[in-house]
Structure formats: C-alpha cells, structure tokens
Design a protein around this motif. Structure first.
Motif, PDB file in Angstrom:
ATOM      1  N   GLN A 191     -26.683 -62.824  13.247  1.00  0.00           N
ATOM      2  CA  GLN A 191     -27.990 -62.328  13.669  1.00  0.00           C
ATOM      3  C   GLN A 191     -27.844 -61.877  15.118  1.00  0.00           C
ATOM      4  O   GLN A 191     -26.766 -61.971  15.699  1.00  0.00           O
ATOM      5  N   THR A 192     -28.930 -61.388  15.683  1.00  0.00           N
ATOM      6  CA  THR A 192     -28.856 -60.824  17.028  1.00  0.00           C
ATOM      7  C   THR A 192     -30.212 -60.942  17.711  1.00  0.00           C
ATOM      8  O   THR A 192     -31.239 -61.031  17.029  1.00  0.00           O
ATOM      9  N   LEU A 193     -30.206 -60.950  19.044  1.00  0.00           N
ATOM     10  CA  LEU A 193     -31.485 -60.868  19.770  1.00  0.00           C
ATOM     11  C   LEU A 193     -31.849 -59.414  20.067  1.00  0.00           C
ATOM     12  O   LEU A 193     -32.838 -59.135  20.729  1.00  0.00           O
ATOM     13  N   SER A 194     -31.049 -58.472  19.562  1.00  0.00           N
ATOM     14  CA  SER A 194     -31.225 -57.059  19.925  1.00  0.00           C
ATOM     15  C   SER A 194     -32.398 -56.364  19.252  1.00  0.00           C
ATOM     16  O   SER A 194     -32.861 -55.339  19.740  1.00  0.00           O
ATOM     17  N   LYS A 195     -32.877 -56.876  18.119  1.00  0.00           N
ATOM     18  CA  LYS A 195     -33.886 -56.131  17.386  1.00  0.00           C
ATOM     19  C   LYS A 195     -35.239 -56.853  17.458  1.00  0.00           C
ATOM     20  O   LYS A 195     -36.011 -56.582  18.343  1.00  0.00           O
ATOM     21  N   ALA A 196     -35.519 -57.770  16.556  1.00  0.00           N
ATOM     22  CA  ALA A 196     -36.836 -58.412  16.524  1.00  0.00           C
ATOM     23  C   ALA A 196     -37.139 -59.163  17.827  1.00  0.00           C
ATOM     24  O   ALA A 196     -38.305 -59.270  18.229  1.00  0.00           O
TER      25      ALA A 196
ATOM     26  N   ASN B 202     -30.113 -53.666   4.963  1.00  0.00           N
ATOM     27  CA  ASN B 202     -29.004 -52.787   5.300  1.00  0.00           C
ATOM     28  C   ASN B 202     -29.423 -51.682   6.265  1.00  0.00           C
ATOM     29  O   ASN B 202     -30.516 -51.141   6.175  1.00  0.00           O
ATOM     30  N   ASN B 203     -28.523 -51.373   7.172  1.00  0.00           N
ATOM     31  CA  ASN B 203     -28.667 -50.238   8.067  1.00  0.00           C
ATOM     32  C   ASN B 203     -27.665 -49.182   7.599  1.00  0.00           C
ATOM     33  O   ASN B 203     -26.495 -49.523   7.431  1.00  0.00           O
ATOM     34  N   PRO B 204     -28.041 -47.947   7.324  1.00  0.00           N
ATOM     35  CA  PRO B 204     -29.283 -47.256   7.679  1.00  0.00           C
ATOM     36  C   PRO B 204     -30.317 -47.179   6.559  1.00  0.00           C
ATOM     37  O   PRO B 204     -31.317 -46.491   6.724  1.00  0.00           O
TER      38      PRO B 204
ATOM     39  N   GLY C  90     -23.221 -59.967  22.117  1.00  0.00           N
ATOM     40  CA  GLY C  90     -23.648 -59.073  21.040  1.00  0.00           C
ATOM     41  C   GLY C  90     -22.989 -59.446  19.726  1.00  0.00           C
ATOM     42  O   GLY C  90     -21.995 -60.169  19.706  1.00  0.00           O
ATOM     43  N   SER C  91     -23.564 -58.946  18.611  1.00  0.00           N
ATOM     44  CA  SER C  91     -22.948 -59.189  17.297  1.00  0.00           C
ATOM     45  C   SER C  91     -21.546 -58.605  17.251  1.00  0.00           C
ATOM     46  O   SER C  91     -20.675 -59.100  16.547  1.00  0.00           O
ATOM     47  N   ASP C  92     -21.365 -57.530  17.995  1.00  0.00           N
ATOM     48  CA  ASP C  92     -20.061 -56.865  17.976  1.00  0.00           C
ATOM     49  C   ASP C  92     -18.950 -57.830  18.380  1.00  0.00           C
ATOM     50  O   ASP C  92     -17.890 -57.857  17.766  1.00  0.00           O
TER      51      ASP C  92
ATOM     52  N   ILE D 256     -29.551 -57.592  26.867  1.00  0.00           N
ATOM     53  CA  ILE D 256     -28.801 -58.752  27.367  1.00  0.00           C
ATOM     54  C   ILE D 256     -27.540 -59.022  26.555  1.00  0.00           C
ATOM     55  O   ILE D 256     -26.691 -59.789  26.967  1.00  0.00           O
ATOM     56  N   ARG D 257     -27.381 -58.402  25.381  1.00  0.00           N
ATOM     57  CA  ARG D 257     -26.211 -58.559  24.519  1.00  0.00           C
ATOM     58  C   ARG D 257     -26.031 -60.013  24.069  1.00  0.00           C
ATOM     59  O   ARG D 257     -25.252 -60.774  24.639  1.00  0.00           O
ATOM     60  N   LEU D 258     -26.765 -60.411  23.060  1.00  0.00           N
ATOM     61  CA  LEU D 258     -26.608 -61.771  22.548  1.00  0.00           C
ATOM     62  C   LEU D 258     -26.556 -61.737  21.023  1.00  0.00           C
ATOM     63  O   LEU D 258     -27.548 -61.435  20.366  1.00  0.00           O
TER      64      LEU D 258
ATOM     65  N   ILE E 158     -22.694 -62.017   6.016  1.00  0.00           N
ATOM     66  CA  ILE E 158     -24.011 -61.404   5.770  1.00  0.00           C
ATOM     67  C   ILE E 158     -24.607 -61.060   7.141  1.00  0.00           C
ATOM     68  O   ILE E 158     -24.872 -61.947   7.956  1.00  0.00           O
ATOM     69  N   ASP E 159     -24.740 -59.770   7.383  1.00  0.00           N
ATOM     70  CA  ASP E 159     -25.277 -59.297   8.658  1.00  0.00           C
ATOM     71  C   ASP E 159     -26.794 -59.230   8.543  1.00  0.00           C
ATOM     72  O   ASP E 159     -27.345 -58.381   7.842  1.00  0.00           O
ATOM     73  N   GLU E 160     -27.446 -60.149   9.233  1.00  0.00           N
ATOM     74  CA  GLU E 160     -28.911 -60.248   9.177  1.00  0.00           C
ATOM     75  C   GLU E 160     -29.562 -59.757  10.469  1.00  0.00           C
ATOM     76  O   GLU E 160     -30.509 -60.366  10.969  1.00  0.00           O
ATOM     77  N   ALA E 161     -29.067 -58.643  10.985  1.00  0.00           N
ATOM     78  CA  ALA E 161     -29.637 -58.102  12.225  1.00  0.00           C
ATOM     79  C   ALA E 161     -31.143 -57.846  12.098  1.00  0.00           C
ATOM     80  O   ALA E 161     -31.877 -57.924  13.081  1.00  0.00           O
ATOM     81  N   TYR E 162     -31.589 -57.544  10.875  1.00  0.00           N
ATOM     82  CA  TYR E 162     -33.009 -57.173  10.659  1.00  0.00           C
ATOM     83  C   TYR E 162     -33.794 -58.226   9.883  1.00  0.00           C
ATOM     84  O   TYR E 162     -34.903 -57.956   9.427  1.00  0.00           O
ATOM     85  N   ILE E 163     -33.232 -59.421   9.716  1.00  0.00           N
ATOM     86  CA  ILE E 163     -33.841 -60.409   8.828  1.00  0.00           C
ATOM     87  C   ILE E 163     -35.257 -60.800   9.260  1.00  0.00           C
ATOM     88  O   ILE E 163     -36.100 -61.113   8.423  1.00  0.00           O
TER      89      ILE E 163
ATOM     90  N   THR F 291     -23.458 -47.996   5.299  1.00  0.00           N
ATOM     91  CA  THR F 291     -23.828 -49.229   6.007  1.00  0.00           C
ATOM     92  C   THR F 291     -23.476 -49.086   7.478  1.00  0.00           C
ATOM     93  O   THR F 291     -23.065 -48.011   7.943  1.00  0.00           O
ATOM     94  N   TYR F 292     -23.655 -50.157   8.213  1.00  0.00           N
ATOM     95  CA  TYR F 292     -23.410 -50.211   9.654  1.00  0.00           C
ATOM     96  C   TYR F 292     -21.954 -49.822   9.943  1.00  0.00           C
ATOM     97  O   TYR F 292     -21.026 -50.376   9.349  1.00  0.00           O
ATOM     98  N   GLY F 293     -21.768 -48.872  10.853  1.00  0.00           N
ATOM     99  CA  GLY F 293     -20.438 -48.314  11.084  1.00  0.00           C
ATOM    100  C   GLY F 293     -19.476 -49.222  11.820  1.00  0.00           C
ATOM    101  O   GLY F 293     -18.251 -49.005  11.814  1.00  0.00           O
TER     102      GLY F 293
END
Ligand SMILES: *Cc1c(COP(=O)(O)O)cnc(C)c1O
Length: 356
Positions: free
Chosen positions: A214-219, A162-164, A88-90, A225-227, A187-192, A114-116
């Motif tokens: 970036q993350t596989l969690s959204k798009a 940005n989230n939220p 995960g990004s975490d 799977i946490r990546l 630069i957190d591009e979770a939603y890019i 922003t993201y907590g």
C-alpha cells in the motif's frame, strides 16, 4: 478447491526455497542506532558522528520507524512485525525483487494492462517477464497464468484495484492464484482505500506467500513524502529488513506522516469526497458525444474509451488540462485515464470536454 488440497498447497511454500542464496548468507550493515537501542531523550548521543546542533533533522531517523509503524498498525489492524516501510512503493517492490529474484535466472508474471513499474523493476534487476493479458473485462486469466508459471517464476503481481483500468479483481480467483502459484503473490493495493473490496492484509496468516503493498501517495494525500508500505509474514519482513538501506525513510517523511495520520477522519472524509466526485465525473462523461465506454472504477480515477484518444488528449492539453493517454496499453486502445480532482477541477474538465 477443497480444504485438504489447500493445506497441501500451503505446506509446500517455504520462504527458504525462494530467497536468493546471496541474501540468505548476508550479514546486514549494523548502524549506530541498530547497535544501541535503549534510546531515551535524556541520553547523550556521541555514537553516530552526527552534528550535535539541533535543527530538527540533525539526527539520523529511526531506522525501524517505530512511531509511524505503531500508528499504521492501529489504523490498519496489522501487527508491526508484519509491516515494512520504504521510500515509496517503488523501493518496497525493489527490495522484494532483490531478496527473491536471481538476476538472469528468475522471472516474474505481470498482467497487462497494469502498472508499468513491475516490468521496469524487473528489467533493472535483470529478471525475466512473463506477461499474461487480462481478459476483455480486465480480470486475470487464472488457468493461463498457472500454465505460464515455471519453477523460476518467483513473483506474480496482482494490482487490485488495477491501474490503469480502475477495476478490482475477482476475490475468489485471486484466492485460487494465492493457493496454486508456487512463488510470492504481490497484491498491489495502492487504491484499496477507494475500493468497496476488502483488503488482503488481514489474510497474511492464511497465505504465507502473500505480500500486500500500500502507499500514502493516493488516498492519504502524501505522494510528496514517498512512503510505501509492505505487509507480509514476519519471515518475509525479516528478510526485507536485512537488505533495506538502514535509514531508508527520512525524518521529515516520518514526522509528516505521523502528523497527518493523527488528524482524525481526514483521509476518511477526503476519500468520501473523492468518491462522490467520481460519480459526478462518470455521469458527466456519459453525456460526452465522443466517449463510447466508461469502465467501472474502484479507484480515484476513471478509464474511458473515446473516438480518438491522442486527438482528445492533445485538445485537452491546449486547454491546460493534463490527463493520461493510455492508448498504447494492451486492451486500452483509445482509452484516456482521468484522475478525480476537486469539484472545481472536475468542473473545468467537464466544461472543456463539452466544448470540444
Ligand atoms: C500510484 C501507484 C503506486 C504508488 O507508488 P508510490 O511509489 O508509493 O508513490 C503503487 N502502485 C500502483 C499501481 C500505483 O498506481
């Protein structure tokens, strides 16, 4: 900013000046798979005390996730030497903290709302937090951020989209921050992948202090799977590799990610559907009498201001619909965040809102 100024700014960034002394001196754990790498399928592996009976997961996973990185490298157009993967990004962000931020000495800068997770990770790692609020239309206050930064400010977090809030930050202002901030810019591009803005992953060479996550969690529809993915200079990736747990991305995750990413156009088509649904959701929200403002979204969710966020949130819960109440976030008074669901889910939401 003129070119000469830019060159001077960049010449001052040296990873050796910001890496923690303990990490610089570290000798990493060497796993069995690190020590012998010429792996081919027909070899006999008696080096890692694994159980020899095959079940698909009896062997340790590839510590460098070669297959998965190769696919990501092709999809994203970034060399594998500029990629690090995490649970995960975490986990990726936690590695960045532990590599570059000295507990009880250093600080980070975050831009609420922003993201907590940035502040949580800072607190876990005993790192100070400087907060510089976003403007009313949720853009960074560049001068204020640079004034707030001191010699101990190791990371500036820019979450874009940005989230939220859902909006993207102004690219030329981000560039000023990349040039002038003396520490790392994450630069957190979770939603890019939902955004019309360009990713910063193609500008790593230009900005040696840039880390993109970036993350596989959204798009990519694989939150389970946490990546998490980190893109940065080869120097930064090498440092993070030194401290990451040897087998941090498990075998099931690697297999599932490879399988899904290999399905041609899967993510592309789902993203197109979600964006279409987002527009439907926005136009329907416009017609709800207690919605007073809908913020522009470059992501797979929409932030909206209502008359009484907590009341509306509780009413939706009673109807079996869970959204996110963001009213306690600075600048988000009476704001609700709606994730874009399937057409059917969005219809249920809109009907419920209309019935309130
Ligand atoms: C969802 C989200 C993430 C993703 O985190 P993972 O640990 O990869 O699931 C990262 N950043 C932001 C801003 C998010 O909203």
């Amino acid at each position: 900013m003129n070119i000469i100024h830019k060159i001077i700014m960049k010449a001052t960034f040296d990873i050796n000046n910001i890496i923690r002394p303990t990490i610089k001196a570290l000798k990493p754990y060497s796993s069995a798979r690190d020590e012998f790498q010429g792996v081919t399928d027909d070899m006999v592996f008696l080096d890692a005390n694994e159980n020899p009976f095959e079940n698909g997961v009896n062997r340790y996973p590839d510590p460098q996730q070669g297959k998965l990185k190769t696919i990501l490298s092709e999809i994203k157009g970034v060399s594998t030497k500029n990629i690090l993967l995490g649970n995960g990004s975490d986990e990726v962000l936690d590695l960045v903290f532990r590599a570059f931020c000295e507990p009880n000495v250093d600080n980070i800068i975050t831009l609420p709302p922003t993201y907590g997770m940035y502040n949580v990770l800072a607190n876990i790692n005993a790192i100070g937090i400087k907060e510089v609020l976003l403007t009313e239309d949720f853009q960074p206050q560049v001068e204020k951020i640079l004034n707030e930064a001191d010699a101990q400010s190791k990371i500036l977090f820019l979450c874009s989209p940005n989230n939220p809030t859902g909006n993207s930050f102004n690219a030329s202002e981000m560039e000023v921050l990349l040039n002038k901030f003396q520490g790392l810019v994450v630069i957190d591009e979770a939603y890019i992948d939902f955004s019309k803005e360009k990713s910063w992953i193609h500008r790593l060479e230009e900005f040696p202090n840039l880390i993109v996550t970036q993350t596989l969690s959204k798009a990519y529809a694989m939150a389970g799977i946490r990546l998490g993915i980190c893109y940065a200079s080869a120097e930064i990736i090498t440092v993070l590799n030194t401290i990451k747990p040897p087998y941090n991305v498990n075998e099931l995750t690697q297999i599932k990610a490879v399988e899904q990413l290999n399905i041609k156009d899967l993510a592309k088509n789902q993203i197109a559907d979600i964006l279409e649904e987002r527009e439907v959701l926005v136009s329907e929200l416009n017609g709800i009498y207690f919605v007073s403002k809908i913020y522009p979204s470059d992501a797979n969710f929409v932030l909206a201001k209502v008359d009484d966020a907590t009341k509306r949130y509780n009413q939706l819960i009673k109807k079996g619909i869970v959204i996110r109440n963001r009213t306690t976030q600075p600048g988000c008074e009476n704001c609700l965040r709606f994730t874009v669901g399937t057409t059917a889910e969005n219809k249920i939401l809109i009907k419920a809102l209309k019935d309130l």
